[in-house]
Design an enzyme around this catalytic site. Sequence first.
Site, PDB file in Angstrom:
ATOM      1  N   PRO A   2     -22.971   3.503  83.736  1.00 44.77           N
ATOM      2  CG  PRO A   2     -21.945   1.630  83.829  1.00 44.77           C
ATOM      3  CD  PRO A   2     -21.571   2.889  83.944  1.00 44.77           C
ATOM      4  CD  GLU A   3     -27.941   7.069  84.834  1.00 44.30           C
ATOM      5  OE1 GLU A   3     -29.441   7.360  85.224  1.00 44.30           O
ATOM      6  OE2 GLU A   3     -27.463   7.809  83.920  1.00 44.30           O
ATOM      7  CG  HIS A  95      -7.887  -1.013  79.931  1.00 44.44           C
ATOM      8  ND1 HIS A  95      -6.648  -0.040  80.332  1.00 44.44           N
ATOM      9  CD2 HIS A  95      -7.823  -0.714  78.622  1.00 44.44           C
ATOM     10  CE1 HIS A  95      -6.226   0.757  79.243  1.00 44.44           C
ATOM     11  NE2 HIS A  95      -6.904   0.317  78.045  1.00 44.44           N
ATOM     12  NE  ARG A 114     -12.980   8.147  81.287  1.00 46.75           N
ATOM     13  CZ  ARG A 114     -14.003   9.075  81.094  1.00 46.75           C
ATOM     14  NH1 ARG A 114     -14.960   8.905  80.460  1.00 46.75           N
ATOM     15  NH2 ARG A 114     -13.769  10.359  81.539  1.00 46.75           N
TER      16      ARG A 114
END
Length: 277
Positions: A2-3, A95, A114
């Site tokens: 994500p930016e 997660h 991750r």
Amino acid sequence: MPELPEVETIARDLRRLLVGRHVRNVAISGKPLRMCRPVDGGELERAAKGARVEQVTRRAKYLILRMSSEYVLLVHLGMSGRLAVEPAASPRPRHTHVSLSLDREEELRFVDPRRFGSFLAYPASALEDSDELSVLGPDPLDASFTASALLASLRATHGCDIKAFLLDQRRVAGIGNIYASEALFLAGIHPRARANRLGAARAARLHEAIQKVLAAAIANRGTSFRDYVDAAGERGDNQRQLQVFQRTGQPCPVCGNRLKRLTQQGRSTFYCPRCQR
Ligand SMILES: [Zn+2]
């Protein structure tokens, strides 16, 4: 990853979903996240348990939740993180590393397979001096990010190329690989151009291009290639609007020449060798 536009989309969603809500309880997985740091459960409890969410904002790629406890929660989504408000009765996804139980039988969940993301709590007075925010350059949507400020920042570099400049969060904060490629294409600037030699006219074009590609991506609720979804679990639409990113070998939308890819600092850059000089 994500930016800025993806994080801005989530910030707007969360503002609508969270402001005024009470946090009843806090649960963490205890697993290490970004920089091998596990979530500090004690600090998170002090910050959030029994507190109300007063404001949700964004700075670069960080989400900031201001709490009535005089603490803030500072969240970075890393590579694969997502934040969502879900019914407490629904099973927590795998997660899930942080879960804040809210009023009305819902939970705010931070899910990050991750584990490059982070979920931190700071006293509000310590936020600006935090390791995370104190190093950031101007946010490209902030009023302080003007064409002349960009030009001054470009001139202060020594030999770095413009792509590396755009990815350096100390120079401009919030742009990543997708929007760096797109902004350079729109501005007609070659990704290997030396940052300190761009000159005022090209700096002004780049400034305008950065703001345009980010605004368009926000209007399209972000770009989804792999993991990114908004706070409601929906994918963004902006991937259809991208002109060069991941389009190696396809015709340039402006000149028809084949688009190319090159590697800079280990990351791919996509560009048109004819339109970008
Ligand atoms: Zn072209």
